[in-house]
Design a protein around this motif. Structure first.
Motif, PDB file in Angstrom:
ATOM      1  N   LEU A 223      -0.466   0.057   8.549  1.00  0.00           N
ATOM      2  CA  LEU A 223      -0.710  -1.355   8.821  1.00  0.00           C
ATOM      3  C   LEU A 223      -2.107  -1.596   9.397  1.00  0.00           C
ATOM      4  O   LEU A 223      -2.746  -2.602   9.086  1.00  0.00           O
ATOM      5  CB  LEU A 223       0.343  -1.885   9.801  1.00  0.00           C
ATOM      6  CG  LEU A 223       1.727  -2.193   9.222  1.00  0.00           C
ATOM      7  CD1 LEU A 223       2.729  -2.420  10.349  1.00  0.00           C
ATOM      8  CD2 LEU A 223       1.663  -3.415   8.322  1.00  0.00           C
TER       9      LEU A 223
ATOM     10  N   ARG B 249       2.252  -6.119   3.923  1.00  0.00           N
ATOM     11  CA  ARG B 249       1.772  -5.927   5.296  1.00  0.00           C
ATOM     12  C   ARG B 249       2.365  -6.925   6.299  1.00  0.00           C
ATOM     13  O   ARG B 249       1.719  -7.294   7.280  1.00  0.00           O
ATOM     14  CB  ARG B 249       0.241  -5.970   5.341  1.00  0.00           C
ATOM     15  CG  ARG B 249      -0.412  -4.847   4.560  1.00  0.00           C
ATOM     16  CD  ARG B 249      -1.925  -4.879   4.631  1.00  0.00           C
ATOM     17  NE  ARG B 249      -2.483  -3.702   4.006  1.00  0.00           N
ATOM     18  CZ  ARG B 249      -2.762  -2.570   4.660  1.00  0.00           C
ATOM     19  NH1 ARG B 249      -2.526  -2.492   5.948  1.00  0.00           N
ATOM     20  NH2 ARG B 249      -3.272  -1.527   4.029  1.00  0.00           N
TER      21      ARG B 249
ATOM     22  N   ARG C 273       4.162  -7.322   9.257  1.00  0.00           N
ATOM     23  CA  ARG C 273       4.581  -6.428  10.336  1.00  0.00           C
ATOM     24  C   ARG C 273       6.005  -6.729  10.821  1.00  0.00           C
ATOM     25  O   ARG C 273       6.793  -5.824  11.088  1.00  0.00           O
ATOM     26  CB  ARG C 273       3.599  -6.544  11.505  1.00  0.00           C
ATOM     27  CG  ARG C 273       3.856  -5.566  12.641  1.00  0.00           C
ATOM     28  CD  ARG C 273       2.915  -5.845  13.797  1.00  0.00           C
ATOM     29  NE  ARG C 273       1.527  -5.712  13.394  1.00  0.00           N
ATOM     30  CZ  ARG C 273       0.845  -4.575  13.467  1.00  0.00           C
ATOM     31  NH1 ARG C 273       1.449  -3.490  13.925  1.00  0.00           N
ATOM     32  NH2 ARG C 273      -0.412  -4.526  13.083  1.00  0.00           N
TER      33      ARG C 273
END
Length: 218
Positions: free
Chosen positions: A59, A202, A204
């Protein structure tokens, strides 16, 4: 939990569940049920930390790499070369185990199909799935994981009539560390983390729950 998070968790779980999983009953028979369970619990905690840490690395890295690319970026070329040699040996060994197990399973389920024909069928299916791309393979992984879990639950229910309490306390002290490698092998799925991050673009907040759940399911 969103459907996408569940799909990501099942993708990781499907990547993890495999040959090591089928080695656990043997380990439990040789070393003892509770010894094997202890290694599984300790291994699970370690594996979740490894998966989350690697997910954080992916990430926080702007560029997209495969597993070996991240090793080179943060640990250097020498470590990357070592990881490639180690990884290739592991991959070849794992594929060999899958071919042996898979071809035997197919031959048992379909008696008129030989081992050689089973190997050809497995190779052809793998080629078709790979050519369709990551998104298609993730769907196949999810479907296969759900089917496998259902089959294992049914097998467990059917096999429960053969359960005997003394089987829980049997085991040899000389085999006490036998479950260590099998337990870790049956739980680790680090190589799938970069693809998991790509699937979630991506995000999170969705990746962490998917990693934890995907590690717990196996």
């Amino acid at each position: 939990m969103t459907p996408k998070t569940l799909r990501g968790a099942l993708y990781l779980a499907g990547f993890i569940i495999g040959a090591g999983f089928f080695g656990l009953p043997f380990a439990a028979r040789e070393a003892g049920f509770f010894v094997t369970l202890t290694f599984l619990v300790l291994g699970l905690g370690l594996v979740i930390l490894i998966h989350l840490a690697f997910g954080e690395i992916v990430l926080r890295t702007k560029e997209e790499y495969g597993f070996f690319g991240y090793v080179e970026k943060y640990l250097g070329r020498d470590m990357r070369n070592f990881a490639i040699i180690s990884g290739m040996a592991g991959i070849l060994g794992t594929l060999l185990v899958y071919i042996i197990l898979g071809s035997n399973f197919i031959s048992i389920l379909i008696p008129f199909v030989s081992i050689k024909q089973s190997i050809f069928i497995l190779s052809l299916l793998g080629l078709v799935i790979l050519q369709r791309g990551l998104w298609f393979s993730s769907k196949v992984e999810v479907g296969g994981t759900v089917l496998l879990v259902v089959v294992l639950i049914l097998l467990s229910l059917i096999s429960f009539s053969h359960f005997e309490p003394q089987h829980l306390i049997r085991g040899s002290f000389s085999s006490i560390f036998l479950p260590y490698g099998i337990a870790l092998f049956s739980l680790i799925g680090s190589s799938a983390i970069p693809d998991l991050v790509k699937i979630f673009s991506r995000q999170r907040g969705s990746i962490r729950p998917a990693i934890i759940l995907g590690s717990l399911i196996p």
